[in-house]
Enzyme design. Structure first.
Site, PDB file in Angstrom:
ATOM      1  N   HIS A 186       0.833  -1.202   0.000  1.00 16.19           N
ATOM      2  CA  HIS A 186       0.000   0.000   0.000  1.00 16.19           C
ATOM      3  C   HIS A 186       0.870   1.254   0.000  1.00 16.19           C
ATOM      4  O   HIS A 186       0.672   2.171  -0.803  1.00 16.19           O
ATOM      5  CB  HIS A 186      -0.923  -0.010   1.227  1.00 16.19           C
ATOM      6  CG  HIS A 186      -1.982   1.046   1.191  1.00 16.19           C
ATOM      7  ND1 HIS A 186      -1.950   2.171   1.970  1.00 16.19           N
ATOM      8  CD2 HIS A 186      -3.106   1.153   0.434  1.00 16.19           C
ATOM      9  CE1 HIS A 186      -3.008   2.917   1.709  1.00 16.19           C
ATOM     10  NE2 HIS A 186      -3.729   2.327   0.781  1.00 16.19           N
ATOM     11  N   HIS A 205      -4.631   6.519  -5.213  1.00 17.57           N
ATOM     12  CA  HIS A 205      -5.738   7.271  -4.603  1.00 17.57           C
ATOM     13  C   HIS A 205      -6.110   8.461  -5.479  1.00 17.57           C
ATOM     14  O   HIS A 205      -5.423   8.754  -6.446  1.00 17.57           O
ATOM     15  CB  HIS A 205      -5.341   7.746  -3.204  1.00 17.57           C
ATOM     16  CG  HIS A 205      -5.020   6.612  -2.294  1.00 17.57           C
ATOM     17  ND1 HIS A 205      -3.748   6.130  -2.149  1.00 17.57           N
ATOM     18  CD2 HIS A 205      -5.816   5.826  -1.543  1.00 17.57           C
ATOM     19  CE1 HIS A 205      -3.763   5.100  -1.321  1.00 17.57           C
ATOM     20  NE2 HIS A 205      -5.015   4.880  -0.944  1.00 17.57           N
ATOM     21  N   HIS A 214      -7.966  -1.121  -4.853  1.00 21.69           N
ATOM     22  CA  HIS A 214      -8.171  -1.628  -3.496  1.00 21.69           C
ATOM     23  C   HIS A 214      -8.979  -2.930  -3.498  1.00 21.69           C
ATOM     24  O   HIS A 214      -8.799  -3.766  -2.625  1.00 21.69           O
ATOM     25  CB  HIS A 214      -8.813  -0.555  -2.607  1.00 21.69           C
ATOM     26  CG  HIS A 214      -7.850   0.543  -2.222  1.00 21.69           C
ATOM     27  ND1 HIS A 214      -7.532   1.574  -3.077  1.00 21.69           N
ATOM     28  CD2 HIS A 214      -7.106   0.735  -1.103  1.00 21.69           C
ATOM     29  CE1 HIS A 214      -6.638   2.366  -2.479  1.00 21.69           C
ATOM     30  NE2 HIS A 214      -6.367   1.892  -1.288  1.00 21.69           N
ATOM     31  N   HIS A 339     -14.152   7.944   3.132  1.00 22.64           N
ATOM     32  CA  HIS A 339     -13.158   6.964   3.581  1.00 22.64           C
ATOM     33  C   HIS A 339     -11.919   7.655   4.156  1.00 22.64           C
ATOM     34  O   HIS A 339     -11.358   7.228   5.160  1.00 22.64           O
ATOM     35  CB  HIS A 339     -12.842   6.025   2.402  1.00 22.64           C
ATOM     36  CG  HIS A 339     -11.401   5.694   2.217  1.00 22.64           C
ATOM     37  ND1 HIS A 339     -10.533   6.529   1.550  1.00 22.64           N
ATOM     38  CD2 HIS A 339     -10.666   4.623   2.614  1.00 22.64           C
ATOM     39  CE1 HIS A 339      -9.327   5.983   1.549  1.00 22.64           C
ATOM     40  NE2 HIS A 339      -9.375   4.830   2.181  1.00 22.64           N
ATOM     41  N   HIS A 343     -10.115   7.289   7.886  1.00 19.00           N
ATOM     42  CA  HIS A 343      -8.682   7.137   8.187  1.00 19.00           C
ATOM     43  C   HIS A 343      -8.272   8.139   9.272  1.00 19.00           C
ATOM     44  O   HIS A 343      -7.600   7.780  10.234  1.00 19.00           O
ATOM     45  CB  HIS A 343      -7.846   7.390   6.930  1.00 19.00           C
ATOM     46  CG  HIS A 343      -7.625   6.162   6.093  1.00 19.00           C
ATOM     47  ND1 HIS A 343      -6.593   5.275   6.312  1.00 19.00           N
ATOM     48  CD2 HIS A 343      -8.284   5.683   5.016  1.00 19.00           C
ATOM     49  CE1 HIS A 343      -6.630   4.302   5.400  1.00 19.00           C
ATOM     50  NE2 HIS A 343      -7.656   4.526   4.597  1.00 19.00           N
ATOM     51  N   PHE A 359      -1.366   7.168   4.575  1.00 16.89           N
ATOM     52  CA  PHE A 359      -1.365   6.047   3.632  1.00 16.89           C
ATOM     53  C   PHE A 359      -0.082   5.220   3.722  1.00 16.89           C
ATOM     54  O   PHE A 359      -0.070   4.035   3.436  1.00 16.89           O
ATOM     55  CB  PHE A 359      -1.553   6.544   2.201  1.00 16.89           C
ATOM     56  CG  PHE A 359      -2.953   6.999   1.906  1.00 16.89           C
ATOM     57  CD1 PHE A 359      -4.045   6.373   2.473  1.00 16.89           C
ATOM     58  CD2 PHE A 359      -3.184   8.060   1.051  1.00 16.89           C
ATOM     59  CE1 PHE A 359      -5.348   6.790   2.200  1.00 16.89           C
ATOM     60  CE2 PHE A 359      -4.471   8.482   0.763  1.00 16.89           C
ATOM     61  CZ  PHE A 359      -5.557   7.852   1.342  1.00 16.89           C
ATOM     62  N   HIS A 372     -11.779  -1.037   4.243  1.00 20.21           N
ATOM     63  CA  HIS A 372     -11.824  -1.140   2.786  1.00 20.21           C
ATOM     64  C   HIS A 372     -12.790  -2.194   2.291  1.00 20.21           C
ATOM     65  O   HIS A 372     -13.299  -2.108   1.175  1.00 20.21           O
ATOM     66  CB  HIS A 372     -10.421  -1.333   2.218  1.00 20.21           C
ATOM     67  CG  HIS A 372      -9.754  -0.017   2.013  1.00 20.21           C
ATOM     68  ND1 HIS A 372      -9.972   0.734   0.881  1.00 20.21           N
ATOM     69  CD2 HIS A 372      -8.969   0.721   2.819  1.00 20.21           C
ATOM     70  CE1 HIS A 372      -9.307   1.877   0.999  1.00 20.21           C
ATOM     71  NE2 HIS A 372      -8.692   1.898   2.168  1.00 20.21           N
TER      72      HIS A 372
HETATM   73 CU1  C2O Z   1      -5.338   3.135   0.068  1.00 23.31          CU
HETATM   74 CU2  C2O Z   1      -7.890   3.630   2.726  1.00 23.31          CU
HETATM   75  O1  C2O Z   1      -6.502   3.769   1.421  1.00 23.31           O
END
Ligand code: C2O
Length: 600
Positions: A186, A205, A214, A339, A343, A359, A372
Site C-alpha cells: 500500500h 488514490h 483496493h 473513507h 482514516h 497512507f 476497505h
Molecule cells: Cu489506500 Cu484507505 O486507502
C-alpha cells in the site's frame, strides 16, 4: 485559473456514452436473493462455486467493442495532460528496474519518527528478471464477507482470523506475505515509491482507479490469509460503518492481546463513540452527537450515491491516464472523501497520524482491511444500482494494469476491467440493511440560529485563502431545470486552483443555500454538499510540486431537495476544517450524465 469557455465546450461535447449494450440484461452477476426489506440489498449469491466463464465472455465482449471505447470519456479531466487520442492506460512499474522504486515520502513520519524505517516500502519482487504472469482468477468456494459486529460473536471465525494474521506476522521479514510486507504494498503505491516512465509517481488514490486497485489488494490479502490457515472460504470482515451498531470502531480490533490489535489509534474514538464522516481531528465540529450524528452520516452517504449515480466521476474520482499523477490535479470521489475521514478518525489525533492516519502506514493496522472491505461493498452496491454498467467506457480505465503478489507467491498482473465482475473473485457480501440508499426520514429542522444577515459578493478573480469561513454568491448556468434536463446533465460545483499552503493534511466542507434577497446570506451555513479531504502525503506532493488541485461536487440533488432549484444565484459557504488552504476559483457547470446507464 477558472475553466475557460473552450474547455467547457469541449467537455460538454464529449459525451460519456454507452453502457455496453445489453450488458445489464445479460445477468452475469450474482443472482440476488430477494431483499429482506425494501431498503436492504442482499448481495449474497446463491451460488457456491465460481467459474471463469462469465469473466471470459465479458472480457471478449469488451474487446470487440474497443474501437468504440477509445476516445470516449470526458475530455475535461485530460486537459491538463494530454488529449484522449494519445492517452494510454496506467501501466505497472518496470519491476526489473530496481531504480523504479525509491524510498517513499511522507513529511511527517520522516521528521517525527527518526530511526523508523516505515518509508522503505519497495516490495522485494523476486527473480531476475521478475516473472510477471497474467492472473488466473480462482475457482474456489464462495467467500462471504460478513459485518464486523456480527463476526464479533463468532468465536470460530475470530479464531481463524486471528490465527491467520498471527501467522502472517510470524513469517520472515522479507517474505512477500509477511504482514508488514503486505502493508508496504500500500505504501509503495501511495507514497511516491514507484514512478512512471516520465518520472511521475504512481498513485492509487484520488482517481478512478482507487476502488478497483483496493478491490484487488483486498482480494490477494484475503487469499493469502486463507492460505495460511488452509481455509479456502476465509473472508475478511467488513466494517459496516453505514448501519446501526456498525457505526462505531469494530470491537474485534480492540482486544489488546489480539494480533489484529494496533495501539496507534485514537482511543477517544473507542465505542460508544459514533464515527463522524466529517471528522477532521476535532470532535464535535459538526455539533452533532448520537442519533443526529448517525443521521448526518447516512445523509452524507445517501447524497454521495444520489449525485454519483448519474455521473460516475463524482463517485469514483477523476480520470487518470499514463504519465499523469493522481495526486494534485485530480478530484477525488466522495466515497473516497468519506473513507479519508475514517482514516483520520481511526488514526491518532496527534501528528504524525500513524498508522491509519497516513497512507504510508495505514495497512499496518488490520482495521484498514475491514474499512476497505466496506468501501468495496459500497462500490458493489453502487454498481448494482447502475445495473453493472461500466462507470467509464474508456480503455484507459478498463485496461489500467496493476501488479500484486498472489497467494502462490507469484507476481501477477491484473486489469481494471476484470475487477468489475465480483464473480471473478469468488467473494460476496452478506447483506446488511442500507436504509440510506433511498430516502431517509426527514429530520426535524433545527430552528435556524438567529443572527444578522450579511452581504455577500462573488468570489472575485484572485485566489483567496480559506483562513476563515468564506461565503460567496454563485451564478448558476441555468435555473429551474426540468426533470429531463436534470437527467441529461448534472449540475456540478467546481472548485479549482486549490493549494495547500502550510499544513500536512487538509479538509474543508462545502455548503449551499438560497440567498436572502439578491445578495444577502442568512446566519446559517446552509445545506451540506460534500468535502475536500486529503491525507498528509497527498498534501506534501501538492506542496512540493507547486501543483494546484481541483475538486468537484454534485449539486443537482441538494438544490432540488432544498427548493433552491428556481434560484438564479446561490450562496456557497466554504468551511475550513484542518490545514491551510487557498482556493483559486469556484464555478457551477453542467456535466453530461451517463445517460445510457439506467440506474435506479
Ligand atoms: Cu489506500 Cu484507505 O486507502
Amino acid at each position: 485559473m477558472g475553466l475557460t469557455t473552450q474547455s467547457l465546450a469541449s467537455f460538454l461535447s464529449a459525451t460519456t456514452s454507452a453502457c455496453p449494450l445489453g450488458y445489464s440484461t445479460t445477468s452475469k452477476q450474482p443472482k440476488l436473493a430477494a431483499p429482506s426489506s425494501p431498503t436492504s440489498l442482499n448481495l449474497v449469491s446463491t451460488r457456491v462455486r465460481c467459474s471463469l466463464k462469465d469473466e471470459q465472455s465479458r472480457s471478449s465482449f469488451l474487446m470487440d467493442r474497443r474501437d468504440m471505447l477509445v476516445g470516449l470519456g470526458g475530455l475535461y479531466g485530460a486537459t491538463e495532460g494530454m488529449l484522449a487520442a494519445n492517452a494510454a492506460p496506467l501501466e505497472p512499474p518496470d519491476l526489473d528496474d530496481k531504480s523504479a522504486c525509491v524510498r517513499a515520502t511522507e513529511n511527517n513520519i520522516e521528521t517525527k519518527c527518526p530511526g523508523t524505517d516505515l518509508l522503505n516500502c519497495c516490495p522485494d519482487y523476486r527473480g531476475n528478471p521478475v516473472t510477471v504472469k497474467n492472473y488466473d482468477f480462482p475457482k474456489t468456494t464462495l467467500r462471504v464477507r460478513k459485518p464486523a459486529q456480527k463476526v464479533a460473536n463468532d468465536p470460530v471465525y475470530m479464531n481463524k482470523y486471528k490465527m491467520a494474521v498471527h501467522k502472517m506476522k510470524g513469517l520472515p521479514d522479507d517474505h512477500p506475505w509477511n504482514y508488514y510486507q503486505q502493508a508496504k504494498v500500500h505504501c509503495a503505491f501511495c507514497n511516491e515509491a514507484y514512478h512512471q516512465e516520465n518520472g511521475v509517481p504512481l498513485q492509487v488514490h484520488n482517481s478512478w482507479i482507487f476502488l478497483p486497485w483496493h478491490r484487488y489488494y483486498l482480494h490477494f490479502y484475503e487469499r493469502i490469509l486463507g492460505k495460511l490457515i488452509d481455509d479456502e472460504t476465509f473472508a475478511l470482515p467488513y466494517w459496516n460503518f453505514d448501519y446501526g451498531d456498525g457505526m462505531t470502531m469494530p470491537t474485534i480490533f480492540l482486544d489488546t492481546t489480539s494480533p489484529i490489535y494496533n495501539e496507534r489509534r485514537d482511543m477517544d474514538h473507542y465505542p460508544p463513540a459514533v464515527v463522524d464522516y466529517k471528522y477532521a481531528y476535532t470532535d464535535g465540529d459538526s455539533g452533532l452527537e448520537g442519533d443526529d450524528l448517525v443521521h448526518e452520516n447516512l445523509d452524507y452517504l445517501r447524497r454521495t450515491f444520489k449525485e454519483g449515480l448519474p455521473l460516475p466521476e463524482l463517485f469514483m474520482g477523476d480520470r487518470v491516464r499514463a504519465g499523469e499523477e493522481a495526486d494534485a490535479t485530480k478530484s477525488l470521489g466522495q466515497l473516497e472523501a468519506i473513507h479519508n475521514a475514517l482514516h483520520f478518525w481511526v488514526g491518532p489525533k496527534e501528528s504524525p497520524h500513524i498508522d491509519m492516519g497516513s497512507f504510508a502506514t495505514a495497512a499496518r493496522d488490520s482495521i484498514f482491511f475491514c474499512l476497505h472491505s466496506n468501501v468495496d461493498r459500497l462500490w458493489e452496491i453502487y454498481r448494482r444500482r447502475r445495473n453493472y454498467c461500466n462507470e467509464f467506457n474508456d480503455k484507459d480505465w478498463l485496461e489500467s494494469t496493476f501488479v500484486f503478489y498472489d497467494e502462490n507467491k507469484e507476481v501477477v498482473k491484473v486489469q481494471v476491467k476484470d475487477s468489475l465482475n465480483i464473480n471473478n473473485f469468488c467473494y460476496t457480501y452478506e447483506a446488511s440493511p442500507t436504509p440510506w440508499l433511498d430516502a431517509l426520514p426527514k429530520k426535524k429542522l433545527k430552528t435556524k440560529p438567529k443572527g444578522q444577515l450579511v452581504q455577500v459578493k462573488e468570489f472575485g478573480s484572485g485566489p483567496r485563502a480559506l483562513d476563515r469561513v468564506i461565503q460567496v454568491v454563485l451564478t448558476r448556468p441555468k435555473k429551474s431545470r426540468s426533470k429531463e434536463e436534470k437527467k441529461a446533465m448534472s449540475e456540478v460545483l467546481l472548485i479549482d486552483g486549490i493549494e495547500v499552503t502550510d499544513s500536512n493534511e487538509a479538509r474543508f466542507d462545502v455548503y449551499v443555500d438560497a440567498l436572502v434577497g439578491s445578495d444577502r446570506a442568512g446566519p446559517d451555513k446552509g445545506n451540506f454538499v460534500g468535502s475536500f479531504v486529503r491525507l498528509p502525503e497527498a498534501v506534501k506532493a501538492m506542496k512540493a510540486k507547486g501543483k494546484k488541485g481541483q475538486f468537484k461536487l454534485g449539486l443537482t440533488g441538494v438544490l432540488e431537495e432544498n427548493e433552491i432549484e428556481d434560484a438564479e444565484k446561490i450562496l456557497l459557504t466554504l468551511v475550513p476544517r484542518v490545514g491551510k488552504v487557498t482556493i483559486g476559483g469556484v464555478s457551477v457547470l453542467l456535466f453530461q450524465n451517463d445517460v445510457n446507464c439506467p440506474y435506479g
